[in-house]
Every structure is written in structure tokens, then in C-alpha cells.
Design an enzyme around this catalytic site. Structure first.
Site, PDB file in Angstrom:
ATOM      1  CD  GLU A 112      -2.253   1.423   2.840  1.00  0.00           C
ATOM      2  OE1 GLU A 112      -2.449   2.578   3.281  1.00  0.00           O
ATOM      3  OE2 GLU A 112      -2.490   0.397   3.516  1.00  0.00           O
ATOM      4  NE  ARG A 121       0.327   8.009   5.885  1.00  0.00           N
ATOM      5  CZ  ARG A 121       0.571   7.228   6.921  1.00  0.00           C
ATOM      6  NH1 ARG A 121       1.744   7.306   7.532  1.00  0.00           N
ATOM      7  NH2 ARG A 121      -0.333   6.369   7.351  1.00  0.00           N
ATOM      8  CE  LYS A 140      -5.438   2.017   7.659  1.00  0.00           C
ATOM      9  NZ  LYS A 140      -4.771   3.008   6.789  1.00  0.00           N
TER      10      LYS A 140
END
Length: 214
Positions: A45, A49, A133
Site C-alpha cells: 500500500e 502522504r 481497515k
């Protein structure tokens, strides 16, 4: 060709660990992906960011095509479109934004949104999702809270992420509802910045071994 949600879930479940990758430089993307593959983790993943995320995704998709590639920390429609254009095969979000979930589904992109309460699980169910998640896992109550949360929702699968490492990985993976655990200890930013990809492969191999014994 897009993967179905069921195909993505099956491949994440087979890996048992979802490496959460933060890349400051796109040139590190392919060496890192190869290090993960060599260590036994064919999934990553790549988080949005940093400004290098989209180009990192593009390079991995082109040069390491066997890797299951997700885009994480997707917060906006623009990031979602960019993730798809860059080759992401699934989306991960820190929270549950109905607009992003709907947009991902419209694009044919499987999505694993973040939740940490019953309301979030029920929102996910209303969108027909089979996996979410659990984030941030440890600050939200860890294994005891997640175990309690799974009780009323026997069909939902969880990817706990946040505060998970070698010391508590097995505790999470022991829960039947846990699909895999998200983590970044094997892809530590300092190791990436220093180009220590052999060490990343070693740590990845250790993590895979822990997961298999759990």
C-alpha cells in the site's frame, strides 16, 4: 483489467501482512517493491502522504507487475483519480468517507476504508463491502476491542493497522475475522532513505515467518 473486490481480498488474505509504504522519492519505489517481493510479500500500500506517491505507483506497476498494488491515505477525489491513473489496483483510506467509497466503486476500484466503531462497520456493509481497515488499531483498543467489534458482524473482515509490529502481530492474526495486518516496520522510512533494501527483504522475510506461525 481491474481486479474484483473478492480477488483483492483473497490476495491480501494470502499475504497476511499489508506493508504500508511511504516513499519520499519515486526512484526508491521499484527497489523497495522488489525487496518486498524477495522477502515474500507480493503486496504493498503506497500512501498518498508524499508528492512521490503517484509516480511511485506508476513505476511499480510498470516494472513489478506481479505485485498487488494499493494506494493508501486517499482523501480526495483527485487523489483517487490519480491513484487509478497511476496503476493502483485497490484503495485504502484512514476513515470512512461515503463520497470516496462511492467514487471508488464507480471507477471499479476495490476499496478498504478505515473504521474503528460499529457505525463504521455498518456504513461499510451498506456499501456492500466485505473488508475494512481497523484504524488506528492500538489506540482504538487493540485486540480486545476488535474482538468485541467482530461479534455482531460475522461476515465482515478486518485489516487492523496502527501500532502493530512483531510483538503483537500474532495476537491480531489469531482473530478469525482478521484478513491481514497493516504495518510499516519492515519498510521503515530510514531504511528506504539509506537504500538498505537487503535489510528490508530480511525484515520482510521475518514478518512473513511470524505471520505463517500465527
Amino acid at each position: 483489467m481491474n481486479l474484483t473486490g473478492a480477488e483483492v481480498v483473497a490476495r491480501i488474505a494470502a499475504a497476511r501482512i499489508l506493508p504500508v509504504v511511504v516513499l519520499e522519492r519515486a526512484e526508491d519505489a521499484v527497489p523497495l517493491a522488489r525487496a518486498l517481493m524477495e522477502g515474500g510479500l507480493p503486496v504493498a500500500e503506497v500512501t498518498f502522504r508524499t508528492a512521490a506517491a503517484a509516480e511511485s505507483l506508476r513505476r511499480i506497476r510498470l516494472e513489478v507487475p506481479d505485485m498487488l498494488l494499493g494506494a493508501g491515505t486517499v482523501l480526495t477525489g483527485e487523489q483517487l483519480d490519480l491513484a487509478k491513473a497511476s496503476g493502483a489496483q485497490f484503495i485504502v483510506t484512514p476513515g470512512f468517507n461515503p463520497a470516496i467509497v462511492a467514487a471508488a466503486q464507480a471507477l471499479g476500484l476495490p476499496i478498504v476504508p478505515g473504521i474503528n466503531n460499529p457505525t463504521g462497520v455498518e456504513q461499510a456493509m451498506s456499501f456492500g463491502l466485505e473488508a475494512v481497515k481497523f484504524f488506528p488499531a492500538e489506540p482504538s483498543g487493540g485486540v480486545p476491542f476488535l474482538k468485541a467489534l467482530t461479534g455482531p458482524y460475522p461476515t465482515m473482515r478486518f485489516v487492523p493497522t496502527g501500532g502493530i509490529g512483531p510483538a503483537n502481530l500474532a495476537n491480531y492474526l489469531a482473530l478469525p475475522a482478521v484478513l491481514a495486518c497493516g504495518g510499516s516496520w519492515m519498510v521503515d522510512a530510514k531504511l528506504v532513505q539509506e537504500g538498505r533494501f537487503a535489510e528490508i527483504s530480511r525484515l520482510t522475510g521475518e514478518a512473513v515467518g511470524l505471520a505463517r506461525r500465527a
